[in-house]
Design a protein around this motif. Structure first.
Motif, PDB file in Angstrom:
ATOM      1  N   VAL A 115      -8.555 -22.253  -4.352  1.00  0.00           N
ATOM      2  CA  VAL A 115      -9.325 -20.980  -4.309  1.00  0.00           C
ATOM      3  C   VAL A 115      -8.461 -19.984  -5.215  1.00  0.00           C
ATOM      4  O   VAL A 115      -7.030 -20.182  -5.483  1.00  0.00           O
ATOM      5  N   ILE A 116      -9.322 -19.271  -6.119  1.00  0.00           N
ATOM      6  CA  ILE A 116      -8.646 -18.570  -7.096  1.00  0.00           C
ATOM      7  C   ILE A 116      -7.648 -17.648  -6.322  1.00  0.00           C
ATOM      8  O   ILE A 116      -7.862 -17.194  -5.156  1.00  0.00           O
TER       9      ILE A 116
ATOM     10  N   TRP B 156       0.888 -27.879 -17.123  1.00  0.00           N
ATOM     11  CA  TRP B 156      -0.177 -28.120 -16.648  1.00  0.00           C
ATOM     12  C   TRP B 156      -1.344 -28.011 -17.839  1.00  0.00           C
ATOM     13  O   TRP B 156      -1.019 -27.741 -18.888  1.00  0.00           O
ATOM     14  N   LYS B 157      -2.468 -28.330 -17.499  1.00  0.00           N
ATOM     15  CA  LYS B 157      -3.549 -28.120 -18.541  1.00  0.00           C
ATOM     16  C   LYS B 157      -4.605 -27.545 -17.915  1.00  0.00           C
ATOM     17  O   LYS B 157      -4.939 -27.995 -16.761  1.00  0.00           O
ATOM     18  N   PHE B 158      -5.300 -26.406 -18.596  1.00  0.00           N
ATOM     19  CA  PHE B 158      -6.320 -25.869 -17.737  1.00  0.00           C
ATOM     20  C   PHE B 158      -7.615 -25.674 -18.620  1.00  0.00           C
ATOM     21  O   PHE B 158      -7.508 -25.499 -19.736  1.00  0.00           O
ATOM     22  N   GLN B 159      -8.662 -26.037 -17.854  1.00  0.00           N
ATOM     23  CA  GLN B 159      -9.846 -25.769 -18.515  1.00  0.00           C
ATOM     24  C   GLN B 159     -10.996 -24.652 -17.905  1.00  0.00           C
ATOM     25  O   GLN B 159     -11.422 -25.116 -16.812  1.00  0.00           O
TER      26      GLN B 159
ATOM     27  N   HIS C 272      -5.520 -17.807 -11.755  1.00  0.00           N
ATOM     28  CA  HIS C 272      -5.978 -16.513 -12.129  1.00  0.00           C
ATOM     29  C   HIS C 272      -7.285 -16.707 -12.434  1.00  0.00           C
ATOM     30  O   HIS C 272      -8.196 -15.681 -12.720  1.00  0.00           O
ATOM     31  N   GLN C 273      -7.877 -17.975 -12.748  1.00  0.00           N
ATOM     32  CA  GLN C 273      -9.412 -18.108 -13.342  1.00  0.00           C
ATOM     33  C   GLN C 273     -10.093 -19.352 -12.562  1.00  0.00           C
ATOM     34  O   GLN C 273      -9.212 -19.995 -12.188  1.00  0.00           O
TER      35      GLN C 273
ATOM     36  N   PRO D 258      -6.835 -30.332  -9.386  1.00  0.00           N
ATOM     37  CA  PRO D 258      -7.616 -29.465  -8.406  1.00  0.00           C
ATOM     38  C   PRO D 258      -8.655 -28.810  -9.318  1.00  0.00           C
ATOM     39  O   PRO D 258      -8.635 -28.304 -10.505  1.00  0.00           O
ATOM     40  N   ILE D 259      -9.855 -28.493  -8.550  1.00  0.00           N
ATOM     41  CA  ILE D 259     -10.838 -27.555  -9.150  1.00  0.00           C
ATOM     42  C   ILE D 259     -10.772 -26.247  -8.533  1.00  0.00           C
ATOM     43  O   ILE D 259     -10.717 -26.130  -7.312  1.00  0.00           O
ATOM     44  N   ILE D 260     -10.548 -24.967  -9.339  1.00  0.00           N
ATOM     45  CA  ILE D 260     -10.496 -23.691  -9.011  1.00  0.00           C
ATOM     46  C   ILE D 260     -11.663 -23.197  -8.575  1.00  0.00           C
ATOM     47  O   ILE D 260     -12.398 -22.966  -9.483  1.00  0.00           O
ATOM     48  N   THR D 261     -11.912 -22.710  -7.458  1.00  0.00           N
ATOM     49  CA  THR D 261     -13.380 -22.277  -7.045  1.00  0.00           C
ATOM     50  C   THR D 261     -13.137 -20.677  -6.877  1.00  0.00           C
ATOM     51  O   THR D 261     -12.248 -20.139  -7.108  1.00  0.00           O
TER      52      THR D 261
END
Length: 1427
Positions: free
Chosen positions: A743-744, A771-774, A822-823, A899-902
Motif C-alpha cells: 500500500v502506498i 530498486w526500479k520503479f514504474q 509514495h506513488q 510488489p505492486i504499490i496500490t
C-alpha cells in the motif's frame, strides 16, 4: 621445451656462421643511408645462399654445403658491455609477447585439460639475440671475422685511393696493439673490394671503368661492382616493394649503431656480468671518426642496471621498433636491386669466401699432418718453443681453478681448434669433430680448462650434426663443458650457450627429462631473466613428456613467473601464473590458489589490467579461505585498493558487483507494513506479523483458511476468482508466484541475510536497497516511464540507508532495509548498494577476539572503502506438476521482490486491554478491545473470524449489551444480574431470547463475527473501545487462539479489496469443574398444569481443580436451562443448603424437574434456578452468547459425525420416517448451563472468579458431559483388510427406542384397608394411564395375564389377580393420554407389586409389537391391611 620454428640442425647452423666485416667509406655509407640502412643492414636479408655450394676438403673430396648463411657486420672496435647486453636481452623478451588471438594447444593429461601456448617466440628471440651478442673470445674462433669487405662509392674522386686507405685501416685494426677488438680468424684476412654504384645519380661508364681497373688490380675473384638505388624516390610511389629488412631490424638491433647512444644507466642490484675471458678491457679512446662506439656500450661504464625497475625504460626498444617500423627501408631499391644484392653475396661467397676458407683449411691441415709425423718429444719441444710467452707454470690446483691460461696465437693447439672451427662453419662436421677431439685432449693435458670446455662443447655439437649419425650424441661432453664453464671458469654466458644448445639437442631426441634437469641446473640468483626463461622451458619439457607431468609443469611455471616478475617482465610473469593456475584451480589446494591469484592480481594491476586484477582478488576472497586473519586482511585491503583504482577509471559507469559479503538470496524476507507497536502497560497490541516470528507452514495455512472463510461469507458463499490471500511476510516457504500487494505510504522492509566468510570483520556503510520503479495509475489506463533509483526519485520511493553495518568474522547477520513508496505502480527491488570497507586494527592479537569492542559506537574504518552493488537473484521453486516439468528442470517465478504499490487503504490497529493470560476452564472474564484507524481513509465492514468462536463474544444484538449494574452485583460481575426475592429460591425464573439476537442460526458462518462498531464505520484517526467477554476453553492446557480482523475501505479498489490484521492469543487454562448430567422420564404422569410430560434431571458437579492454582472452593450459584421445548421447573434437591459449595475433589448431586414449554416457537426459553441471592439473567450477554456458541460448535460436531452416514439415508423414505418418529420419542433437546463462582486466594487477596459450563442433553437416559471425554487410545492391533458391504442395511429403531413409545403409569392407593373377616376378597380400583410419547398414531395392547416367573418375586410380593378383561386393544393418537380402569383382587394381607401388566405398542402401519419397558423400571407396591 616449447616447439621452435627452426629444427635443431637449422638452429645450430644459424648460430655459428662465417663472420664477414664490412668497412665502408663515408660516401658509400651515405649511399646506403638513402635507404635508411647501413651497408651491413642492406645485405643482411640476402645473406643466406639459395643454392648448394661445393668445396673440396683436404683430401680433395667434394664437400657439399647446404643452406649456408653468412653474417656481414660493420666493424665495431669495442666489445659489448654486459649491462647493455642485458638491457638488449630484456627488451627483446619484453617486446616479444604471445600473438593476439593465438590458438593455444589443448593438452589433455589425466583430469586436466590445459590451454598452453605451443611456441615461445620470446625465448627464441632471446636465444638468437643472446648468441649474436656474445663477445668474441680467444679460446675459440667461431666469433672471429674470416673476411672483410671494403666498400667504396663510385662517385668518389679517387675510389682506388679510398680502397687503399680502407685496406690500411683494416690492417691497422687487426694487427695494431691499439685494438684488441674485434677478433680476426687468421692474420691473412681475405679482403674483398666492393664498388658501390648509385644508378640514379652516378655515371655508369665511370663506374665500369673503375671496376675494370679494380679487376686489373685485385683480380676478378677479389672485387665486385654492386649497383643500387635504381629507383627514383618521387616516381612509382604506388608501386609496392617488399621490405625484407623490417623483420631483421625488429628482431634485434644489435648492429644498429644509433639505438642505444642515449641509453641512460640506472642502478642495478643483480646484473649479469659477462666475463671478458681475461682480455684486458681497458681500451684507450684512439678510434678514428669512422667508427662509432659499440651499440651495447653504456654512456657511463661505471653505471649498473636495475633489473627490478624496467617500467620506465622498457619503452626504449619499443620506441626504436616504432621508428624502424615507421621508417620505410629500401625506398630507393627496386626488385632488380634486390636481385643484384643477392647475386653479390653469392658471388662473394662462391668466388671469395669459400675458396679462401678452403685454402686456409688445407694450410692448417698440412701443419697438422706434419705435426703427426713428429715424435712426441720433438712436438713437445716445438710446443715449448711455440709457447715461449706462456704464463709461468702453476700448481695443478691453481690451474684447475682458473681460466687464465693463454696460448700464443701460433700455438699448435689453437691451430687445431682454428681448423676445427673453420670446418664447423662450412658444415664439415666429421673433420671438425676429429679436430675438436684432438684439441680437447691437448687442452686437458695442459689443464687449460676454458679451452678444453670449448672443445668439448663443439665436439658434442659436431658429433650430433654429423650426417648419418655415425656416433651417438655425447651428452657427457656437454655436462663436463657446462660444469667447467660454470664452476671453474665462472663464465655463465658460455655455460648458458652450452645449455641452450644441449637442451635443444636433447629435446629433438625426446629426452625431455634430461633437458629439464639441464635447464633447471643453470638457474641461479645472478640473472632473473635467464632463470625465468630456462624454468619456463623446463616446465614445457615436463608437459611434453610421453606421460605429461602436469604438477611439475605448473610448479616450474610458478617459479618462472616469480623470476620473470623479479626481472621486471610483468606480462610474462602474469602469463606464467595464469597457465599454472589451470592446474591448481579447483583441486582443493586453496593456499596455492590464493598465492597465484594474489600474484595475478598484483601483476595485472601493475600492467593496468584492472578488470583481471579485480577478478583475481575477488577469487581469493570468495573461496572459503584457509588463510590466517592477518593474511585475509591484507588480501581484502589489496582488493579494495585495486577495486578503487578500477572504479576511478569509469566513475560514471554502472556500479560493479562486489564479492563480499555473501548474500543468501533465498533467505531474503520481505515484510509489508509498519513495525508492531510494543505493549504499553495493560494495553497489548495485536501480535499481527513481524520479521521476528519464525515461519510456520501449518499456522500460515490456518490464517489462509480463516481469510478464505471470511471472504466467502462476505461474497455470499463464494470466493472471488481474483482473491489473493494476504501475505505480510514473504520468505522462501511462502507462495511467491503472484505479485505481492503493498500500500502506498506504507513501508516495505526487506531483510537481507549477509554472511562474512572471512576471519576479519567487514564494515558496510551507506547500505540501502537498489530498486526500479514504474509509476502506474491503476484507476487510469496510461502508465508512467520506468525510473531507476537516483537522487531525484525520493518523491517516488523513499529509501532508508543504514549508516554503518558491521559483520564480524565468519558471522551471519541480517540487515533490514526499508523503502517508502509514495506513488502507485510496479516496484522491482534489484539488490543492495553499499560501501565495502574493512575495520582498522581488526586482526586479533594474542588470541583476543577482534570483535570485542566493535559492538557499540562508531567503527574505525581504515579509510579504504569502495562502492558497489550485489543483486538479489532468487530462484523460484522447482516445478513438478506436468510430465514435461517432471522430466526437465524448470523453475517457477519468485516475485517476492516485485510488489505492486496500490492505492491508499485504511489501516487498523487493535489493542487488547486487561486481556488475561490464564483462565480456569469455563471462566468468564471481561476485557476491552480498542480499534484504531491509523490511516487517512475510513474503514468499514469490520469483522473478526476465529476457529474458536466459543472463546469470546462482543455481546448480542439486544438493546442491553453490557451489564451496567455493578451496584446490584457482587464484585462487579461480568454478567447481567438481578437481586432475587428469597421466596423464589429453587423455582425457575423464565425469560426467552432468539438465537438470531446472538448471531446464531442466521445462515452465516458462526466463526465470522461482526464487530459492533458505532455507525459501522471507523473514521481516520478515530478509535473505539468495545467490551469483549472471554470464556476459558473447556480443556485444560495452553491454547493458541487466532483472531483474524477483516475490514474494508469505503472506496473499492481494483487491486486490493480488503485488509486483515492477525492476533494470536495464548491462554493457559487450568481445571475447574466437571459436570455430568442425565435426564429420565418422571413416573408421575401429570404436572401441576395437568400435562403429561415431565422429566427428572440429575446433575453431578465435581471439583477437579488442583489446589496449586490457589482456588479455595467453587460455589454453584445458578443452574439454567435453555431449550425450545423444555424448561426447568424447580429444584428437588434433598439437602436444605441454600448454597452449594465444593472444595477440592468434592462432588455435588443436584436434581431438577423439567417440563415441556408451552410455546413451540423458534425462541429459546431460558429457565434460571438460583441458589444464591442474585439471578444471572442467562438470556442476556454474555451468558447467552457463550451458550449459543457452544450450541453451534456442538451442532457442528454432531453434524460432522452424522454427515458420514448420509450415504445410507436414501434407502426407503417411508421406512425412514417411521424410524424417525420412533427415535424422536427418546430424544430430548435440553441444554443446561451451570454458573459458578470460584474463590481464589492470590497474594493474600481473595478474588472471585465466575464462569459457566454447558451440558447438552439429547437422549433420555444417556449421560452427557460438560466437555467430551477423551477416548482412550487402543493398543496397537493388527491391520485388518475387509471389503465393505455394498448393500446398506436400512437402519432399524433399537428396542430401547421402541419401548419408549408409550409411557405407562399405575395410579392406586399406597395402602388399602380391608376387613377380610367380613369379605374374603379384597377389590382395589387401579387406574392405568397410557401416554403416547410420539407424534404418530400407536396401536396399544395391554396383557394382564402376566405372571412373575421367578420364585423369588413370588416369595417377596405374593400373588394377586386382575379382574375383568385380560387383554385390551387401544389406539392412541399422537401425544394422547388414555386412562384405563382396572380392578385388582387380593385374598389376604401383604405387600404386592402391581407392576405386572404387559403393555405392547406398535405404529399403526407396522406389524411387530414392542413391549414397553416402563413397568419394569421400578415396582408399584401396594400394602393390603386387614382391619
Amino acid at each position: 621445451m616449447a616447439q621452435c620454428v627452426q629444427s635443431v640442425q637449422e638452429f645450430i647452423q644459424d648460430s655459428f656462421v662465417p663472420l664477414v666485416a664490412a668497412l665502408c667509406s663515408e660516401e658509400a655509407e651515405r649511399l646506403t643511408r638513402r635507404n635508411n640502412l647501413s651497408f651491413a643492414e642492406l645485405v643482411r636479408p640476402f645473406c643466406r645462399l639459395t643454392s648448394e655450394v661445393h668445396m673440396r676438403d683436404p683430401n680433395n673430396q667434394l664437400h657439399i654445403i647446404k643452406n649456408l648463411k653468412i653474417a656481414v657486420n660493420s666493424i665495431i672496435t669495442y666489445p659489448p658491455q654486459p649491462g647493455a647486453v642485458q638491457k638488449l636481452l630484456h627488451d627483446v623478451v619484453s617486446v616479444s609477447q604471445p600473438a593476439e588471438g593465438l590458438v593455444a594447444n589443448v593438452i589433455t593429461a589425466g583430469d586436466y585439460d590445459l590451454n598452453i601456448s605451443a611456441t615461445t617466440p620470446w625465448f627464441e628471440s632471446y636465444r638468437e639475440c643472446f648468441l649474436q651478442s656474445m663477445p668474441a673470445s680467444d679460446h675459440e674462433f667461431l666469433n672471429h671475422y674470416v673476411a672483410c669487405m671494403l666498400v667504396v662509392s663510385s662517385s668518389e674522386p679517387d675510389p682506388v685511393e679510398q680502397f687503399l686507405k680502407l685496406s690500411q685501416e683494416q690492417h691497422r685494426i687487426q694487427h695494431s696493439s691499439e685494438y684488441s677488438y674485434p677478433k680476426w680468424f687468421i692474420p691473412n684476412t681475405l679482403k674483398y673490394y666492393v664498388l658501390l654504384h648509385d644508378v640514379s645519380t652516378g655515371e655508369e661508364q665511370r663506374a665500369d671503368s673503375i671496376y675494370e681497373e679494380m679487376k686489373q688490380r685485385y683480380g676478378t675473384q677479389g672485387c665486385y661492382l654492386l649497383k643500387i638505388n635504381s629507383r627514383v624516390s618521387n616516381r612509382g610511389a604506388d608501386e609496392q616493394i617488399p621490405d625484407p629488412w623490417s623483420q631483421y631490424l625488429q628482431k634485434n638491433t644489435i648492429q644498429n649503431q644509433d639505438s642505444y647512444e642515449d641509453y641512460t644507466a640506472v642502478s642495478n642490484k643483480s646484473t649479469d656480468h659477462l666475463i671478458s675471458d681475461g682480455i684486458d678491457s681497458e681500451i684507450k679512446d684512439g678510434l678514428s671518426n669512422n667508427f662509432k662506439t659499440h651499440p651495447l656500450q653504456l654512456d657511463h661504464p661505471s653505471g649498473s642496471l636495475d633489473s627490478t625497475d624496467y617500467m620506465k625504460a622498457s619503452t626504449s626498444l619499443q620506441d626504436s621498433k616504432k621508428s624502424n617500423s615507421g621508417t620505410p627501408h629500401g625506398a630507393c631499391l627496386t626488385l632488380t636491386d634486390h636481385d643484384r644484392i643477392r647475386q653479390f653475396i653469392q658471388e662473394f661467397t662462391f668466388r671469395g669466401l669459400l675458396p679462401h676458407i678452403e685454402k686456409t683449411i688445407r694450410q692448417l691441415n698440412d701443419q697438422l699432418i706434419s705435426r703427426k709425423g713428429l715424435s712426441r718429444s720433438l712436438f713437445t719441444a716445438t710446443k715449448k718453443w711455440f709457447s715461449g710467452s706462456k704464463v709461468p707454470e702453476k700448481s695443478m690446483n691453481e690451474l684447475k681453478n682458473t681460466s687464465g691460461l693463454l696460448y700464443p696465437p701460433e700455438a699448435p693447439e689453437l691451430q687445431i681448434r682454428k681448423m676445427a672451427d673453420l670446418c664447423f662453419l662450412v658444415q664439415h662436421y666429421e673433420l671438425a669433430y676429429s679436430c675438436y677431439h684432438t684439441a680437447k685432449k691437448d687442452f686437458l693435458n695442459d689443464q687449460a680448462m676454458l679451452y678444453a670446455a670449448g672443445a668439448l662443447e663443439m665436439a658434442a655439437v659436431s658429433a650430433f650434426l654429423q650426417p648419418g649419425a655415425p656416433r651417438p650424441y655425447p651428452a657427457h661432453y656437454m655436462e663436463t663443458a657446462i660444469q667447467t664453464y660454470r664452476d671453474i671458469c665462472k663464465n655463465m654466458v658460455l655455460a648458458e650457450r652450452c645449455v641452450l644448445l644441449s637442451a635443444e639437442i636433447l629435446k629433438s631426441q625426446s629426452k625431455y627429462s634430461e633437458a629439464a634437469a639441464l635447464l633447471i641446473r643453470l638457474t641461479s640468483e645472478d640473472s632473473d631473466l635467464r632463470s625465468a626463461l630456462l624454468l619456463e622451458q623446463a616446465a614445457h619439457c615436463f608437459i611434453n613428456m610421453k606421460s605429461p607431468m602436469v604438477r611439475k609443469f605448473a610448479f616450474h611455471m610458478i617459479l618462472a613467473g616469480h623470476r620473470f616478475s623479479k626481472a621486471g617482465q610483468k606480462r610474462h610473469a602474469l602469463r606464467c601464473y595464469c597457465q599454472a593456475m589451470q592446474v591448481y584451480k579447483g583441486k582443493g589446494w586453496s593456499l596455492a590458489e590464493d598465492h597465484i591469484n594474489f600474484t595475478i592480481g598484483r601483476q595485472s594491476f601493475t600492467l593496468r589490467q584492472l578488470d583481471n586484477a579485480v577478478s583475481a582478488f575477488r577469487h581469493i576472497l570468495i573461496n572459503d579461505s584457509k588463510q590466517p586473519p592477518a593474511q585475509q586482511g591484507a588480501f581484502l585491503r589489496e582488493y579494495l585498493y585495486v577495486y578503487k583504482n578500477a572504479a576511478q577509471l569509469s566513475p560514471d559507469g554502472p556500479l560493479p558487483q562486489l564479492p563480499l559479503p555473501y548474500i543468501n538470496s533465498s533467505a531474503t524476507r520481505v515484510f509489508f507494513g509498519h513495525d508492531r507497536r510494543p505493549a504499553e502497560g495493560e494495553k497489548q497490541a495485536a501480535t499481527h506479523v513481524s520479521l521476528d516470528q519464525e515461519y510456520d507452514s501449518e499456522s500460515s495455512q490456518q490464517w489462509k483458511e480463516l481469510e478464505e472463510q471470511v471472504v466467502s461469507v462476505i461474497n455470499k458463499g463464494t470466493i472471488p476468482s481474483n482473491f489473493q490471500p494476504t501475505q505480510f511476510c514473504l520468505n522462501r516457504y511462502s507462495d511467491n508466484s503472484k505479485f505481492p500487494l503493498a500500500v502506498i505510504e506504507e513501508p516495505i522492509t526487506v531483510e537481507v541475510s549477509f554472511r562474512n566468510p572471512l576471519k576479519v570483520p567487514l564494515l558496510l556503510t551507506d547500505l540501502s536497497l537498489l530498486w526500479k520503479f514504474q509509476p502506474k495509475d491503476f484507476s487510469a489506463k496510461h502508465d508512467g516511464e520506468t525510473k531507476e533509483q537516483g537522487t531525484c526519485d525520493e518523491d517516488m520511493v523513499g529509501t532508508e540507508a543504514i549508516a554503518e553495518f558491521l559483520i564480524n568474522s565468519e558471522e551471519t547477520k541480517v540487515a533490514r532495509l526499508k523503502l517508502f513508496p509514495h506513488q502507485t505502480g510496479e516496484l522491482h527491488i534489484l539488490g543492495v548498494v553499499y560501501n565495502l570497507g574493512s575495520v582498522q586494527g581488526a586482526v586479533s592479537l594474542d588470541g583476543i577476539d577482534p570483535s570485542v569492542g566493535l559492538q557499540t559506537g562508531k567503527f574505525v574504518s581504515n579509510g579504504l572503502s569502495v562502492r558497489g552493488r550485489q543483486d538479489l537473484e532468487i530462484q523460484g521453486p522447482r516445478l513438478n506438476n506436468t510430465k514435461e516439468e517432471k522430466t526437465s528442470i524448470k523453475y517457477g517465478p519468485d516475485r517476492r521482490l516485485d510488489p505492486i504499490i496500490t492505492e491508499e487503504m485504511p489501516l487498523l490497529e487493535v489493542f487488547f486491554i486487561n486481556f488475561p493470560t490464564g483462565l480456569l476452564c469455563g471462566e468468564i472474564r471481561k476485557a476491552y478491545v480498542e480499534f484504531v484507524n491509523v490511516s487517512k481513509c475510513p474503514l468499514t465492514a469490520l469483522k473478526v473470524v476465529s476457529k474458536h468462536p466459543e472463546f469470546f463474544t462482543f455481546g448480542g444484538n439486544t438493546a442491553v449489551l453490557t451489564p451496567l449494574s455493578p451496584s446490584a452485583s457482587e464484585n462487579c460481575s461480568a454478567y447481567k444480574t438481578v437481586v432475587t426475592d428469597p421466596t423464589s429460591v429453587r423455582t425457575a425464573l423464565l425469560s426467552s431470547a432468539s438465537s438470531a439476537d446472538f448471531g446464531v442460526g442466521t445462515g452465516g458462518s458462526p466463526e465470522v463475527i461482526q464487530v459492533p462498531l458505532p455507525d459501522a464505520v471507523l473514521l481516520p484517526g478515530a478509535s473505539v473501545q468495545l467490551p469483549m467477554w472471554l470464556r476459558g476453553p473447556d480443556e485444560e492446557g495452553v491454547h493458541e487462539i487466532n483472531f483474524l480482523f477483516y475490514y474494508e475501505g469505503i472506496k473499492k479498489h481494483s487491486k486490493m479489496c480488503h485488509r486483515v490484521l492477525r492476533h494470536t492469543a495464548v491462554i493457559c487454562t487450568s481445571r475447574s469443574l466437571h459436570i455430568r448430567a442425565t435426564v429420565c422420564r418422571s413416573n408421575a404422569l401429570g404436572d401441576e398444569e395437568g400435562r403429561g410430560d415431565n422429566m427428572l434431571l440429575f446433575v453431578d458437579v465435581e471439583n477437579i481443580n488442583t489446589s496449586e492454582t490457589g482456588v479455595k472452593e467453587f460455589h454453584i450459584v445458578q443452574v439454567s436451562s435453555n431449550s425450545k421445548h423444555w424448561k426447568l421447573q424447580k429444584s428437588v434437591n434433598i439437602s436444605g443448603d441454600k448454597d452449594t459449595k465444593l472444595a477440592s475433589r468434592e462432588k455435588a448431586k443436584l436434581c431438577f424437574k423439567a417440563v415441556r414449554c408451552k410455546n413451540s416457537a423458534e425462541n429459546y426459553t431460558f429457565a434460571d434456578i438460583v441458589f444464591g441471592n442474585e439471578q444471572i439473567i442467562s438470556s442476556a450477554s454474555p451468558c447467552a452468547d457463550f451458550f449459543f456458541q457452544s450450541l453451534s460448535s456442538e451442532f457442528k460436531r454432531t453434524h460432522v459425525q452424522s454427515h458420514t452416514h448420509a450415504s445410507q439415508r436414501a434407502v426407503k423414505q417411508s421406512f425412514d420416517e417411521t424410524v424417525r418418529l420412533i427415535q424422536r420419542c427418546s430424544e430430548v433437546d435440553l441444554n443446561i448451563v451451570v454458573l459458578w463462582k470460584a474463590y481464589v486466594v492470590e497474594d493474600n487477596k481473595q478474588l472471585i472468579l465466575e464462569g459457566q459450563h454447558h451440558v447438552a442433553l439429547n437422549t433420555v437416559g444417556k449421560e452427557a458431559f460438560s466437555f467430551p471425554q477423551k477416548q482412550e487410545l487402543p493398543e496397537t492391533v493388527l491391520l485388518k483388510f475387509f471389503r465393505p458391504e455394498n448393500t446398506p442395511v436400512p437402519p432399524r429403531p433399537t428396542p430401547e427406542q421402541l419401548s419408549n413409545l408409550i409411557k405407562t403409569s399405575l395410579h392406586y392407593p399406597e395402602s388399602f384397608n380391608h376387613s377380610f373377616h367380613q369379605k374374603s376378597l379384597c377389590l382395589v380400583p387401579v387406574t392405568l394411564l397410557l401416554s403416547n410419547c410420539s407424534q404418530a398414531v400407536v396401536d396399544v395392547m395391554i396383557d394382564l395375564r402376566h405372571k412373575p416367573t421367578s420364585s423369588e418375586a413370588l416369595e417377596i410380593h405374593g400373588s394377586f389377580t386382575w379382574l375383568g378383561q385380560t387383554q385390551y386393544k387401544l389406539q392412541l393418537k399422537g401425544q394422547e393420554v388414555y386412562s384405563l380402569q382396572l380392578k385388582a383382587c387380593f385374598v389376604h394381607t401383604g405387600v404386592y407389586n402391581l407392576g405386572t401388566p404387559r403393555v405392547f405398542a406398535k405404529l399403526v402401519d407396522q406389524v411387530t409389537l414392542f413391549e414397553t419397558s416402563q413397568q419394569n423400571s421400578m415396582p408399584a407396591l401396594i400394602i393390603i391391611n386387614n382391619i
